[in-house]
Design a protein around this motif. Structure first.
Motif, PDB file in Angstrom:
ATOM      1  N   CYS A 350     -34.596  11.940   8.156  1.00 13.49           N
ATOM      2  CA  CYS A 350     -35.719  11.945   7.221  1.00 13.49           C
ATOM      3  C   CYS A 350     -36.045  10.482   6.893  1.00 13.49           C
ATOM      4  O   CYS A 350     -35.412   9.571   7.406  1.00 13.49           O
ATOM      5  CB  CYS A 350     -35.369  12.743   5.965  1.00 13.49           C
ATOM      6  SG  CYS A 350     -34.271  11.863   4.824  1.00 13.49           S
ATOM      7  N   ILE A 351     -37.002  10.279   6.023  1.00 15.90           N
ATOM      8  CA  ILE A 351     -37.416   8.897   5.759  1.00 15.90           C
ATOM      9  C   ILE A 351     -36.359   8.151   4.941  1.00 15.90           C
ATOM     10  O   ILE A 351     -36.143   6.959   5.118  1.00 15.90           O
ATOM     11  CB  ILE A 351     -38.804   8.856   5.089  1.00 15.90           C
ATOM     12  CG1 ILE A 351     -39.436   7.483   5.244  1.00 15.90           C
ATOM     13  CG2 ILE A 351     -38.753   9.266   3.639  1.00 15.90           C
ATOM     14  CD1 ILE A 351     -39.859   7.142   6.647  1.00 15.90           C
ATOM     15  N   GLY A 352     -35.664   8.843   4.036  1.00 16.96           N
ATOM     16  CA  GLY A 352     -34.591   8.217   3.258  1.00 16.96           C
ATOM     17  C   GLY A 352     -35.056   7.030   2.427  1.00 16.96           C
ATOM     18  O   GLY A 352     -36.245   6.839   2.166  1.00 16.96           O
ATOM     19  N   CYS A 356     -38.213   7.193   0.129  1.00 17.03           N
ATOM     20  CA  CYS A 356     -38.187   8.407  -0.678  1.00 17.03           C
ATOM     21  C   CYS A 356     -37.263   8.224  -1.879  1.00 17.03           C
ATOM     22  O   CYS A 356     -36.083   7.898  -1.720  1.00 17.03           O
ATOM     23  CB  CYS A 356     -37.713   9.590   0.174  1.00 17.03           C
ATOM     24  SG  CYS A 356     -37.616  11.113  -0.776  1.00 17.03           S
ATOM     25  N   LYS A 358     -35.950  10.349  -3.703  1.00 19.24           N
ATOM     26  CA  LYS A 358     -34.869  11.329  -3.823  1.00 19.24           C
ATOM     27  C   LYS A 358     -33.643  10.953  -2.998  1.00 19.24           C
ATOM     28  O   LYS A 358     -32.568  11.513  -3.182  1.00 19.24           O
ATOM     29  CB  LYS A 358     -35.359  12.706  -3.378  1.00 19.24           C
ATOM     30  CG  LYS A 358     -36.398  13.319  -4.297  1.00 19.24           C
ATOM     31  CD  LYS A 358     -36.730  14.724  -3.824  1.00 19.24           C
ATOM     32  CE  LYS A 358     -37.677  15.392  -4.815  1.00 19.24           C
ATOM     33  NZ  LYS A 358     -38.942  14.648  -4.945  1.00 19.24           N
ATOM     34  N   SER A 359     -33.824  10.035  -2.094  1.00 20.72           N
ATOM     35  CA  SER A 359     -32.739   9.754  -1.150  1.00 20.72           C
ATOM     36  C   SER A 359     -31.577   9.024  -1.814  1.00 20.72           C
ATOM     37  O   SER A 359     -31.770   8.097  -2.608  1.00 20.72           O
ATOM     38  CB  SER A 359     -33.263   8.909   0.013  1.00 20.72           C
ATOM     39  OG  SER A 359     -32.236   8.731   0.963  1.00 20.72           O
ATOM     40  N   SER A 385     -30.038  13.236   6.612  1.00 21.38           N
ATOM     41  CA  SER A 385     -30.893  13.528   5.455  1.00 21.38           C
ATOM     42  C   SER A 385     -30.390  12.755   4.249  1.00 21.38           C
ATOM     43  O   SER A 385     -29.186  12.652   4.008  1.00 21.38           O
ATOM     44  CB  SER A 385     -30.869  15.023   5.118  1.00 21.38           C
ATOM     45  OG  SER A 385     -31.238  15.809   6.230  1.00 21.38           O
ATOM     46  N   GLY A 386     -31.345  12.286   3.445  1.00 21.76           N
ATOM     47  CA  GLY A 386     -30.984  11.546   2.241  1.00 21.76           C
ATOM     48  C   GLY A 386     -30.679  12.429   1.050  1.00 21.76           C
ATOM     49  O   GLY A 386     -30.160  11.952   0.034  1.00 21.76           O
ATOM     50  N   CYS A 387     -31.005  13.727   1.163  1.00 18.62           N
ATOM     51  CA  CYS A 387     -30.690  14.654   0.077  1.00 18.62           C
ATOM     52  C   CYS A 387     -30.677  16.069   0.632  1.00 18.62           C
ATOM     53  O   CYS A 387     -30.962  16.288   1.819  1.00 18.62           O
ATOM     54  CB  CYS A 387     -31.675  14.512  -1.085  1.00 18.62           C
ATOM     55  SG  CYS A 387     -33.244  15.369  -0.828  1.00 18.62           S
ATOM     56  N   ARG A 389     -32.609  18.463   0.560  1.00 16.37           N
ATOM     57  CA  ARG A 389     -33.827  19.097   1.094  1.00 16.37           C
ATOM     58  C   ARG A 389     -33.863  19.061   2.615  1.00 16.37           C
ATOM     59  O   ARG A 389     -34.505  19.874   3.254  1.00 16.37           O
ATOM     60  CB  ARG A 389     -35.077  18.417   0.537  1.00 16.37           C
ATOM     61  CG  ARG A 389     -35.391  18.846  -0.875  1.00 16.37           C
ATOM     62  CD  ARG A 389     -36.656  18.209  -1.393  1.00 16.37           C
ATOM     63  NE  ARG A 389     -37.846  18.696  -0.693  1.00 16.37           N
ATOM     64  CZ  ARG A 389     -39.075  18.371  -1.043  1.00 16.37           C
ATOM     65  NH1 ARG A 389     -39.291  17.577  -2.057  1.00 16.37           N
ATOM     66  NH2 ARG A 389     -40.112  18.841  -0.381  1.00 16.37           N
ATOM     67  N   ARG A 390     -33.256  18.074   3.192  1.00 15.42           N
ATOM     68  CA  ARG A 390     -33.142  17.974   4.649  1.00 15.42           C
ATOM     69  C   ARG A 390     -34.507  18.059   5.352  1.00 15.42           C
ATOM     70  O   ARG A 390     -34.693  18.845   6.291  1.00 15.42           O
ATOM     71  CB  ARG A 390     -32.208  19.062   5.195  1.00 15.42           C
ATOM     72  CG  ARG A 390     -30.777  18.955   4.692  1.00 15.42           C
ATOM     73  CD  ARG A 390     -29.942  20.112   5.193  1.00 15.42           C
ATOM     74  NE  ARG A 390     -28.529  19.946   4.923  1.00 15.42           N
ATOM     75  CZ  ARG A 390     -27.949  20.241   3.755  1.00 15.42           C
ATOM     76  NH1 ARG A 390     -28.680  20.721   2.759  1.00 15.42           N
ATOM     77  NH2 ARG A 390     -26.656  20.068   3.606  1.00 15.42           N
ATOM     78  N   CYS A 391     -35.446  17.283   4.900  1.00 11.60           N
ATOM     79  CA  CYS A 391     -36.786  17.301   5.493  1.00 11.60           C
ATOM     80  C   CYS A 391     -36.716  17.015   6.993  1.00 11.60           C
ATOM     81  O   CYS A 391     -36.035  16.087   7.427  1.00 11.60           O
ATOM     82  CB  CYS A 391     -37.676  16.249   4.830  1.00 11.60           C
ATOM     83  SG  CYS A 391     -37.931  16.534   3.071  1.00 11.60           S
TER      84      CYS A 391
HETATM   85  S1  SF4 Z   1     -34.590  15.009   2.780  1.00 14.31           S
HETATM   86 FE1  SF4 Z   1     -34.602  14.311   0.662  1.00 14.31          FE
HETATM   87  S2  SF4 Z   1     -34.375  12.090   0.842  1.00 14.31           S
HETATM   88 FE2  SF4 Z   1     -35.044  12.828   2.820  1.00 14.31          FE
HETATM   89  S3  SF4 Z   1     -37.281  12.639   2.798  1.00 14.31           S
HETATM   90 FE3  SF4 Z   1     -36.754  14.745   2.163  1.00 14.31          FE
HETATM   91  S4  SF4 Z   1     -36.695  14.640  -0.080  1.00 14.31           S
HETATM   92 FE4  SF4 Z   1     -36.562  12.530   0.672  1.00 14.31          FE
END
Ligand code: SF4
Length: 443
Positions: A350-352, A356, A358-359, A385-387, A389-391
């Motif tokens: 993800c962008i992390g 982001c 949230k990361s 993933s940074g959180c 949500r695992r985008c």
């Molecule tokens: S997975 Fe979490 S940290 Fe990564 S882009 Fe989505 S919301 Fe942001």
């Protein structure tokens, strides 16, 4: 002069509130080229590229915009669109006018609803039941001409599958899949019950389905078929009734959703005297030099076109057969993902941080460190993933690396189920080994 000014698109604007979460309560906040989105690394614009089809000139223009107005990188999305990141808030007007000049903004009112993915190798490798380009052109024109379609959300997705089943598997809201008998299956969401329609009428049928969705979604706040309170079944029935009322011959059939697979990386052998090159972008982004290598190659040795894939890759069609292997080496040397020999194969994130809020970690940097340590190559794809949500996580079997307050957790996921309790670590060398082991053994 007055006419020219009237034809100029309005400047891009930022939503009033910062933050990247999209909330039904405050409407569809999906960004576009006319509506920027605040992220922690600056504003973000999404340029819709229906079917992922870009001319080399358009690709050059996006690189130039990314370098002058943004972070210098071209980012691909899982819908085959382009994201420009790290934009300044003052660049909106220029961004809108330049994308319009490049032919990437055919309708201001429909800018955010032109999410169309298409089989990237259609017509290039002798597979599939029909070439989907005529569907793509027809559907985009129909969407841009439909007042109703302007009401679709920026998340609504059309998929045009040439029969091989690749984009059929992506869970689009409306999917057209070519059949061997010359007709097309119209699928709503992931329903197995499809409507068979004549192939020539398929784009019109897809637009009608989207318009019926809007009627069904009215007042519910649903942006996608999966959001509908009644689910996809009643919508599918309503679509069939509308198609019959419009005079289209329709038959119901049961056709399972395809398993699907992205295009193989490397040289794609064509039925004629040209080949295509299929590459991935490391973590879905290309720096200016990498993007220029791709566009120069497409212009000088290919057909002058690039096809962006929903798997964050690029296909360069029309390459002279005798030069394909040599040109693939050029792309490999540029750091693009060209096949199993590339250490980036199967690595996603993800962008992390810093993009982001949230990361909990700089996942792209940490993923790059494990690739640099030679630990990334393996059988299973890995997604960082940074959180929670695992985008952008993949489907099927994959290695889940997710940041938590106590470090990264590494585990194997198969069809939504975790194989075993995760390995938790904040030690980089242990992390690299855990990722490599999970990818190689699947345990
Ligand atoms: S997975 Fe979490 S940290 Fe990564 S882009 Fe989505 S919301 Fe942001």
């Amino acid at each position: 002069m007055v006419g020219m000014l009237a034809a100029m698109p309005p400047p891009a604007t930022l939503p009033a509130q910062p933050g990247d979460a999209v909330s039904r309560a405050r409407g569809d906040a999906c960004p576009g080229a006319l509506r920027l989105h605040r992220a922690d690394d600056g504003a973000l614009a999404r340029v819709r590229v229906p079917g992922g089809v870009l001319s080399a000139g358009q690709a050059d223009g996006l690189r130039e915009l990314a370098g002058r107005l943004g972070d210098g990188e071209v980012h691909l999305t899982s819908r085959g669109n382009v994201q420009l990141r790290g934009l300044g808030e003052e660049c909106g007007g220029e961004l809108a006018s330049r994308t319009s000049e490049m032919g990437l903004l055919p309708s201001e009112r429909h800018e955010r609803v032109r999410n169309v993915v298409a089989s990237p190798l259609s017509g290039l490798d002798g597979r599939g039941e029909r070439e989907v380009r005529p569907w793509l052109s027809a559907l985009d024109a129909l969407v841009c001409a439909s007042e109703e379609a302007a009401g679709l959300s920026g998340r609504f997705l059309f998929a045009l599958d040439d029969g091989r089943g690749d984009v059929d598997a992506l869970g689009a809201d409306v999917t057209l899949r070519a059949r061997g008998d010359g007709d097309a299956d119209l699928r709503i969401g992931a329903l197995e019950s499809v409507a068979r329609v004549p192939a020539d009428e398929a784009p019109r049928a897809a637009l009608l389905a989207a318009e019926v969705f809007l009627e069904a979604a009215a007042g519910s706040g649903a942006w996608r078929v999966t959001d509908l309170p009644g689910g996809a079944g009643p919508l599918s029935d309503a679509v069939v009734r509308r198609l019959l009322a419009a005079g289209l011959p329709v038959a119901r059939e049961v056709v399972p959703v395809a398993e699907g697979a992205p295009p193989a990386l490397g040289v794609v052998t064509g039925p004629g005297d040209t080949d295509a090159l299929s590459v991935g972008l490391p973590l879905g982004r290309a720096g200016a030099a990498q993007w220029r290598t791709l566009t120069d190659l497409a212009r000088r040795y290919g057909s002058g076109e690039l096809r962006l894939t929903p798997w964050r890759g690029v296909v360069v069609p029309g390459v002279e057969r005798g030069r394909a292997a040599e040109l693939l080496d050029v792309l490999d040397a540029a750091g693009l993902v060209t096949g199993p020999r590339s250490p980036w194969t199967g690595v996603g994130a993800c962008i992390g941080r810093p993009g982001c809020a949230k990361s909990l970690a700089d996942v792209r940097g940490d993923a790059a460190a494990t690739v640099g340590a030679g630990a990334a190559v393996g059988t299973l794809p890995v997604h960082w993933s940074g959180c929670e949500r695992r985008c952008g996580r993949p489907r099927g079997a994959w290695v889940d690396v997710v940041a938590g307050p106590d470090g990264y957790r590494v585990s194997v996921v198969r069809d939504g189920r975790r194989d075993a309790p995760p390995c938790v670590t904040d030690d980089p060398s242990v992390l690299a080994t855990a990722v490599a082991t999970a990818r190689a053994t699947g345990t």
